[in-house]
Every structure is written in C-alpha cells, then in structure tokens.
Design a protein around this motif. Structure first.
Motif, PDB file in Angstrom:
ATOM      1  N   ILE A 114      40.174  42.370  28.344  1.00 31.14           N
ATOM      2  CA  ILE A 114      40.310  40.994  28.813  1.00 31.14           C
ATOM      3  C   ILE A 114      39.447  40.095  27.930  1.00 31.14           C
ATOM      4  CG2 ILE A 114      39.977  39.422  30.764  1.00 31.14           C
ATOM      5  CD1 ILE A 114      40.523  41.821  32.608  1.00 31.14           C
ATOM      6  N   LYS A 115      40.109  39.346  27.059  1.00 27.26           N
ATOM      7  CA  LYS A 115      39.402  38.506  26.091  1.00 27.26           C
ATOM      8  C   LYS A 115      38.693  37.344  26.786  1.00 27.26           C
ATOM      9  CE  LYS A 115      42.598  39.508  22.274  1.00 27.26           C
ATOM     10  NZ  LYS A 115      43.567  38.945  21.297  1.00 27.26           N
ATOM     11  N   GLY A 116      37.620  36.907  26.146  1.00 27.62           N
ATOM     12  CA  GLY A 116      36.868  35.779  26.687  1.00 27.62           C
ATOM     13  C   GLY A 116      36.142  36.109  27.975  1.00 27.62           C
ATOM     14  N   SER A 117      35.844  37.379  28.170  1.00 31.24           N
ATOM     15  CA  SER A 117      35.157  37.809  29.391  1.00 31.24           C
ATOM     16  C   SER A 117      33.761  38.308  29.063  1.00 31.24           C
ATOM     17  CB  SER A 117      35.954  38.911  30.092  1.00 31.24           C
ATOM     18  OG  SER A 117      36.032  40.069  29.284  1.00 31.24           O
ATOM     19  N   ILE A 118      32.884  38.186  30.036  1.00 29.15           N
ATOM     20  CA  ILE A 118      31.520  38.686  29.894  1.00 29.15           C
ATOM     21  C   ILE A 118      31.114  39.385  31.192  1.00 29.15           C
ATOM     22  CG2 ILE A 118      30.765  36.977  28.192  1.00 29.15           C
ATOM     23  CD1 ILE A 118      29.500  35.386  30.469  1.00 29.15           C
ATOM     24  N   THR A 119      30.106  40.234  31.086  1.00 32.39           N
ATOM     25  CA  THR A 119      29.530  40.869  32.270  1.00 32.39           C
ATOM     26  C   THR A 119      28.034  40.586  32.305  1.00 32.39           C
ATOM     27  OG1 THR A 119      29.151  42.947  31.079  1.00 32.39           O
ATOM     28  CG2 THR A 119      31.228  42.741  32.302  1.00 32.39           C
ATOM     29  N   VAL A 213      40.840  49.830  52.040  1.00 28.59           N
ATOM     30  CA  VAL A 213      40.655  50.065  50.607  1.00 28.59           C
ATOM     31  C   VAL A 213      39.326  49.450  50.191  1.00 28.59           C
ATOM     32  CG1 VAL A 213      41.504  49.543  48.280  1.00 28.59           C
ATOM     33  CG2 VAL A 213      43.127  50.113  50.111  1.00 28.59           C
ATOM     34  N   THR A 214      38.503  50.241  49.530  1.00 33.60           N
ATOM     35  CA  THR A 214      37.227  49.719  49.033  1.00 33.60           C
ATOM     36  C   THR A 214      37.031  50.146  47.582  1.00 33.60           C
ATOM     37  OG1 THR A 214      36.187  51.628  50.125  1.00 33.60           O
ATOM     38  CG2 THR A 214      35.985  49.479  51.205  1.00 33.60           C
ATOM     39  N   HIS A 215      36.235  49.363  46.867  1.00 33.16           N
ATOM     40  CA  HIS A 215      35.984  49.607  45.449  1.00 33.16           C
ATOM     41  C   HIS A 215      34.945  50.702  45.251  1.00 33.16           C
ATOM     42  CE1 HIS A 215      34.237  48.888  41.454  1.00 33.16           C
ATOM     43  NE2 HIS A 215      35.359  48.268  41.128  1.00 33.16           N
ATOM     44  N   ASN A 216      33.876  50.646  46.033  1.00 30.39           N
ATOM     45  CA  ASN A 216      32.830  51.671  46.087  1.00 30.39           C
ATOM     46  C   ASN A 216      31.870  51.723  44.904  1.00 30.39           C
ATOM     47  OD1 ASN A 216      33.470  53.134  48.680  1.00 30.39           O
ATOM     48  ND2 ASN A 216      35.451  53.253  47.658  1.00 30.39           N
ATOM     49  N   ASP A 217      31.961  50.750  44.006  1.00 32.88           N
ATOM     50  CA  ASP A 217      30.972  50.666  42.923  1.00 32.88           C
ATOM     51  C   ASP A 217      30.874  49.203  42.504  1.00 32.88           C
ATOM     52  OD1 ASP A 217      29.109  51.296  41.013  1.00 32.88           O
ATOM     53  OD2 ASP A 217      30.545  52.134  39.593  1.00 32.88           O
ATOM     54  N   THR A 218      30.413  48.364  43.419  1.00 36.71           N
ATOM     55  CA  THR A 218      30.511  46.911  43.253  1.00 36.71           C
ATOM     56  C   THR A 218      29.273  46.286  42.623  1.00 36.71           C
ATOM     57  OG1 THR A 218      29.768  46.664  45.557  1.00 36.71           O
ATOM     58  CG2 THR A 218      32.141  46.620  45.152  1.00 36.71           C
ATOM     59  N   LYS A 219      28.605  47.024  41.767  1.00 41.72           N
ATOM     60  CA  LYS A 219      27.480  46.430  41.050  1.00 41.72           C
ATOM     61  C   LYS A 219      27.980  45.241  40.230  1.00 41.72           C
ATOM     62  CE  LYS A 219      27.945  49.998  37.498  1.00 41.72           C
ATOM     63  NZ  LYS A 219      27.363  51.233  36.960  1.00 41.72           N
ATOM     64  N   ILE A 220      27.099  44.323  39.950  1.00 39.43           N
ATOM     65  CA  ILE A 220      27.480  43.063  39.312  1.00 39.43           C
ATOM     66  C   ILE A 220      28.124  43.295  37.947  1.00 39.43           C
ATOM     67  CG2 ILE A 220      25.184  42.703  38.301  1.00 39.43           C
ATOM     68  CD1 ILE A 220      27.618  39.991  39.667  1.00 39.43           C
ATOM     69  N   SER A 221      27.759  44.373  37.258  1.00 35.19           N
ATOM     70  CA  SER A 221      28.336  44.634  35.936  1.00 35.19           C
ATOM     71  C   SER A 221      29.792  45.071  36.009  1.00 35.19           C
ATOM     72  CB  SER A 221      27.516  45.684  35.182  1.00 35.19           C
ATOM     73  OG  SER A 221      27.469  46.896  35.899  1.00 35.19           O
ATOM     74  N   ASN A 222      30.310  45.315  37.211  1.00 32.26           N
ATOM     75  CA  ASN A 222      31.725  45.657  37.379  1.00 32.26           C
ATOM     76  C   ASN A 222      32.568  44.452  37.768  1.00 32.26           C
ATOM     77  OD1 ASN A 222      31.554  48.314  36.630  1.00 32.26           O
ATOM     78  ND2 ASN A 222      31.165  49.062  38.698  1.00 32.26           N
ATOM     79  N   ILE A 223      32.029  43.271  37.533  1.00 30.75           N
ATOM     80  CA  ILE A 223      32.774  42.026  37.731  1.00 30.75           C
ATOM     81  C   ILE A 223      32.789  41.275  36.402  1.00 30.75           C
ATOM     82  CG2 ILE A 223      32.804  39.795  38.919  1.00 30.75           C
ATOM     83  CD1 ILE A 223      31.494  41.155  41.308  1.00 30.75           C
ATOM     84  N   LEU A 224      33.974  40.912  35.955  1.00 28.03           N
ATOM     85  CA  LEU A 224      34.101  40.125  34.728  1.00 28.03           C
ATOM     86  C   LEU A 224      34.063  38.635  35.058  1.00 28.03           C
ATOM     87  CD1 LEU A 224      36.924  41.828  32.609  1.00 28.03           C
ATOM     88  CD2 LEU A 224      34.452  42.159  32.460  1.00 28.03           C
ATOM     89  N   PHE A 225      33.385  37.873  34.203  1.00 31.09           N
ATOM     90  CA  PHE A 225      33.295  36.422  34.325  1.00 31.09           C
ATOM     91  C   PHE A 225      33.829  35.780  33.049  1.00 31.09           C
ATOM     92  CE2 PHE A 225      30.148  38.201  37.107  1.00 31.09           C
ATOM     93  CZ  PHE A 225      30.073  37.352  38.193  1.00 31.09           C
ATOM     94  N   ASP A 226      34.285  34.544  33.172  1.00 34.07           N
ATOM     95  CA  ASP A 226      34.623  33.816  31.951  1.00 34.07           C
ATOM     96  C   ASP A 226      33.362  33.158  31.407  1.00 34.07           C
ATOM     97  OD1 ASP A 226      34.166  31.406  33.326  1.00 34.07           O
ATOM     98  OD2 ASP A 226      36.297  30.982  33.621  1.00 34.07           O
ATOM     99  N   LEU A 227      33.501  32.430  30.314  1.00 35.73           N
ATOM    100  CA  LEU A 227      32.325  31.860  29.656  1.00 35.73           C
ATOM    101  C   LEU A 227      31.695  30.725  30.444  1.00 35.73           C
ATOM    102  CD1 LEU A 227      33.544  31.907  25.930  1.00 35.73           C
ATOM    103  CD2 LEU A 227      32.262  33.655  27.201  1.00 35.73           C
ATOM    104  N   ASP A 228      32.412  30.234  31.471  1.00 40.76           N
ATOM    105  CA  ASP A 228      31.877  29.190  32.357  1.00 40.76           C
ATOM    106  C   ASP A 228      31.312  29.777  33.639  1.00 40.76           C
ATOM    107  OD1 ASP A 228      32.584  27.033  30.644  1.00 40.76           O
ATOM    108  OD2 ASP A 228      34.661  27.173  31.346  1.00 40.76           O
TER     109      ASP A 228
END
Length: 357
Positions: A114-119, A213-228
């Motif tokens: 996913i381009k333009g994404s950061i963690t 249904v659960t994700h089970n590893d929801t640390k912040i680094s497993n969420i992608l953000f855009d540059l804003d």
C-alpha cells in the motif's frame, strides 16, 4: 543469495516480473517479511509464515483471504485504487492458490504494498491514537456479521488466561536457577494478579460476552496510516480468528498508551498515557459502540489491563523457557519486555479510575 531465493519464490506467483531489491521488515516477532521492488517498478510484501508457530498455515492464509474479501465487499463503493489502499490484497500463485509451499516446507504469501502508507512503533500524538481506534473499530464493525465459526483457530487458546498460566507454571518448573532468580520479582507479580486476570475469561466462558471475528494482534504497528496521520488499513491479519472484543481493544491500548517501545530497558520512560487512551476510546466507540453491549463496554478498561498482563506473562514464560518462541536480539530481551509490560500495568493501575467508559 537472499535475492535469488526471493526471486525463486516470487516466480511462483502470478506475475511476469522480477525482484530487483528488497528490505527485510523487522517489526514482527514471528514471521519473515520482505518489502520488495520489482523490475516493472511494482511493490509487494512477500511473507514467509512461521509454520513452527502456526500449525495450519493454509487455514491461516484462508482466514486472511476470507476476511479481506469480506471487507472488500463491504467497501465496494470505493474505487479500485482506493479499495487497494483500504483493504489487504493478496496475489494468487500461477496455479490459483493463495500461497506457495517451497521445497523446505515453508509457506509464502504475497500482498500488494500500500503506497503512501506509514506505520508507528509508538504513538506521539492523540490524532494517531484516535485514528487507530477508529480504524480498528471499523474493522471489527465491518466483520461483525461474518460468522466466526468459518475461521480456524490459528493459535488455539491464544488469549486464554488459564492456558497461559499452565504454560507459565510448566516453564517455572523447568527454568534454570539463574533465570528464576533474575525474574523473581515478576513471578511474584504474576501470582498477585492471577485472580483479577481471569475475570474476562470467565465472562467469555459463561457466554456473557459475544464471540466474534477478532484480529488478535492489534498493536499500533499493525495499522497503516497515510502521510496526514489518517488511518488507512488494518494489516498483519495472520491471527484473525474467533475471539472477544476485549482482546483487540486491550492489545491496541497496550501499545498505543505505552510511552515507550515494548522492549525499552529504561523503565522510567514507561508510562500509561491516559490522554492517548481517551483518544483511542473516542475513535473506537465512534465506529463500534452500536454493536457493543453495556457489559462489553463496562469491561473494556479491564480488557486493557488483562492484555498488557498476558503479554507480560508470555514474555516471562518465554524467558523462563530459554527464549524458544519470540525472536530475541540479546540474552535478556524477553525479560526486558516482561519488565516493560509490568511497569505499564503499574502505571495503568494508578489511573484505572479515570479509564471508566
């Protein structure tokens, strides 16, 4: 050498391309994950799933694909380009499978980058905490109508407190005197908190809390953000399986509200940030509240404490077992992770009355 190996794996997937460069991503504890760039200037994430940890890798990958397809169906109003930014997309092999098994028995899957994404490894502002809560709430809300029985238990008893205590007690009985001595303070803390840390498990067992249904590893680094700093996509869905909302809520809070990385040695830097907690809760409930019962909401704060505890317990257990599960970078790495989590529990407990929802 590694590039040649990655290219040999990549060739089994549906493409007419070649890898020209790669970077190994080091944020995960379990799998080997590579960011790859191809000759045609395409970007992918190539991942080797750890079959030593995950006993049914085909089932795991099927879970991931099923949930991604479900999310894509829910978001089909988006353009194809935007949809690929909002939901993980998996590339099939030449024979139409979702994974490749190599000659050594290793399983590989390929995802579109996913381009333009950061963690973020840690959170530094309430905006990121709020957006993280909103995106994870959205993930749970959109999968709330997916029958969890259609998913395999990727790791049976993953967040089961009784199971984790049994593992701990077994490790305790076999640990070296040296490691027992170094971990003595934290072994006592585990004993002191045992009764409280079984409350949510008991509510789940009684059926008072809904299985979903659960994700089970929801640390912040497993969420992608855009540059804003706006939430884009929930990633690393290897552990998607049936569970309860408190697991996902609690594990997110564990990483979002820790003012330091989970292996920070200087414990004076480890504090529970109540401002980030409030921001995450606001975003999470914005998407998720209509699907939650009053009882589920009441126990969300304890869910946070419980998930911090269970990770501290797992790090401690692995340390006593001579570091057989988590990747470590040095001899006392798991013990430092354990100390970190228990310091976070101490800081959370001091502010627990402010966490009521």
């Amino acid at each position: 050498m590694i590039l040649n190996k990655l290219n040999s794996i990549y060739a089994y997937f549906n493409n007419n391309d070649e890898i020209i460069s790669f970077d190994q991503l080091a944020s995960g504890h379990i799998n080997d994950t590579y960011f790859i760039k191809t000759k045609q200037n395409s970007f992918f994430i190539l991942q080797q799933i750890n079959s030593g940890v995950f006993k049914d890798v085909p089932g795991l990958i099927n879970n991931k694909v099923l949930i991604s397809n479900h999310l894509k169906d829910k978001k089909k109003h988006l353009s194809p380009i935007e949809l690929k930014r909002r939901v993980l997309s998996f590339v099939k092999t030449l024979n139409g499978a979702n994974y490749h098994k190599d000659n050594d028995g290793n399983y590989w899957n390929l995802m579109i980058y996913i381009k333009g994404s950061i963690t973020y490894e840690t959170v530094s502002c309430e905006t990121v905490a709020y957006e993280g809560g909103k995106l994870m709430g959205d993930f749970l809300n959109l999968t709330s109508d997916f029958n969890p029985s259609n998913l395999i238990d990727v790791i049976p008893n993953f967040h089961d407190m009784s199971f984790r205590f049994n593992q701990f007690n077994e490790a305790l009985s076999k640990a070296s005197e040296d490691r027992l001595s170094k971990a003595n303070k934290y072994i006592k803390l585990v004993s002191d908190l045992k009764e409280e840390m079984h409350i949510i498990e008991n509510l789940k067992a009684s059926g008072d809390i809904k299985l979903r249904v659960t994700h089970n590893d929801t640390k912040i680094s497993n969420i992608l953000f855009d540059l804003d700093k706006k939430g884009l996509c929930v990633i690393d869905t290897d552990t998607v399986m049936p569970g309860i909302v408190h697991y996902d809520f609690g594990d997110a809070i564990r990483t979002i509200c820790n003012t330091a990385a989970e292996d920070e040695k200087d414990l004076s830097k480890v504090k529970f940030n109540i401002g980030y907690y409030d921001a995450y809760v606001q975003g999470f409930l914005k998407e998720m509240k209509p699907d939650l019962t009053a009882l589920e909401i009441e126990y969300l704060p304890l869910g946070a404490k419980t998930m911090i505890f269970i990770m501290g317990l797992r790090f401690l257990t692995d340390y006593l077992n001579n570091d057989t599960y988590y990747k470590t970078s040095y001899l006392e790495h798991n013990l430092d992770r354990c100390k970190n989590q228990f310091k976070l529990i101490e800081s959370l407990t001091e502010q627990f009355n402010k966490m009521k929802i």
